[in-house]
Design a protein around this motif. Sequence first.
Motif, PDB file in Angstrom:
ATOM      1  N   TYR A   1      -3.674   0.240  -3.250  1.00  0.00           N
ATOM      2  CA  TYR A   1      -3.279  -1.105  -2.847  1.00  0.00           C
ATOM      3  C   TYR A   1      -2.893  -1.896  -4.084  1.00  0.00           C
ATOM      4  CZ  TYR A   1      -5.619   0.181   1.455  1.00  0.00           C
ATOM      5  OH  TYR A   1      -5.990   0.832   2.605  1.00  0.00           O
ATOM      6  N   GLU A   2      -1.731  -2.514  -4.049  1.00  0.00           N
ATOM      7  CA  GLU A   2      -1.269  -3.362  -5.148  1.00  0.00           C
ATOM      8  C   GLU A   2      -0.873  -4.707  -4.582  1.00  0.00           C
ATOM      9  OE1 GLU A   2       2.035  -1.494  -7.029  1.00  0.00           O
ATOM     10  OE2 GLU A   2       0.778  -0.213  -8.271  1.00  0.00           O
ATOM     11  N   HIS A   3      -0.949  -5.724  -5.432  1.00  0.00           N
ATOM     12  CA  HIS A   3      -0.418  -7.020  -5.025  1.00  0.00           C
ATOM     13  C   HIS A   3       0.314  -7.625  -6.210  1.00  0.00           C
ATOM     14  CE1 HIS A   3      -3.113  -9.840  -7.163  1.00  0.00           C
ATOM     15  NE2 HIS A   3      -3.949  -8.832  -7.125  1.00  0.00           N
ATOM     16  N   LYS A   4       1.320  -8.411  -5.903  1.00  0.00           N
ATOM     17  CA  LYS A   4       2.108  -9.073  -6.937  1.00  0.00           C
ATOM     18  C   LYS A   4       2.368 -10.498  -6.476  1.00  0.00           C
ATOM     19  CE  LYS A   4       6.171  -8.686  -9.786  1.00  0.00           C
ATOM     20  NZ  LYS A   4       7.369  -7.947 -10.140  1.00  0.00           N
ATOM     21  N   LYS A   5       2.346 -11.436  -7.418  1.00  0.00           N
ATOM     22  CA  LYS A   5       2.571 -12.841  -7.098  1.00  0.00           C
ATOM     23  C   LYS A   5       4.012 -13.220  -7.418  1.00  0.00           C
ATOM     24  CE  LYS A   5      -2.146 -14.361  -7.989  1.00  0.00           C
ATOM     25  NZ  LYS A   5      -2.976 -15.255  -8.799  1.00  0.00           N
TER      26      LYS A   5
ATOM     27  N   ALA B   1       0.855  -1.191   0.000  1.00  0.00           N
ATOM     28  CA  ALA B   1       0.000   0.000   0.000  1.00  0.00           C
ATOM     29  C   ALA B   1       0.891   1.242   0.000  1.00  0.00           C
ATOM     30  CB  ALA B   1      -0.907   0.007   1.222  1.00  0.00           C
ATOM     31  N   TYR B   2       0.491   2.225  -0.805  1.00  0.00           N
ATOM     32  CA  TYR B   2       1.239   3.485  -0.842  1.00  0.00           C
ATOM     33  C   TYR B   2       0.278   4.615  -1.182  1.00  0.00           C
ATOM     34  CZ  TYR B   2       1.091   2.890  -5.925  1.00  0.00           C
ATOM     35  OH  TYR B   2       0.663   2.729  -7.223  1.00  0.00           O
TER      36      TYR B   2
END
Length: 147
Positions: free
Chosen positions: A39-43, A28-29
Motif C-alpha cells: 500500500y502506498e499513498h502520495k499527496k 495498492a499493488y
Amino acid sequence: MANTRRRLTGEVVSNKMDKSVVVSVKRAYRHPLYGKTVYEHKKYMAHDANNACEIGDEVVMVESRPLSKNKRWVVEQILREDLSARATLIDAVAAVPETVATVVTGAAKTVAKAAKKAVEAVEGVFDGDDDDDDDDDGYDDDEADDE
C-alpha cells in the motif's frame, strides 16, 4: 476529441489554504517478487475554486496545466462528503453566541464591581472620611524615623 486527462480519487487531508487542498491518493499493488500487497499513498495539491472541500471528503481530481509551484490538479467533483467535519463546524458556530454572552456577562459584572468601589470612594471623600494618618504634619512617618 475525447478528454484524456488523468483522474485520481483521494481523500482531502488539508484545506487550510485559500482555494487549495491537499489530497492523499492511496494505491495498492502486488509486489513483483514476493507477491505481498503493498500500500502506498502520495499527496497532491489541488485547486478548489469554491473552497467547498472539507477534511475527510473523497474527491476526484483531474490533471491540468501548472497553476502554481506545486499545484497541477483541479478538484472535479466531491464524491462523498465527510459529515463529521461539517457537524463540528456547525457546533462551533452555534456555540459562539453562548460564549459571547458568557464573556459579556462576566465583563458587565466586573465593571459593576469597579463602579461600586468608585462610588464608595467618592462618597467617602464627600463624607469627610480620610483613610490617611491623622497627623498632617507633611512628613511620612517612615522618613521621620530614618533621620
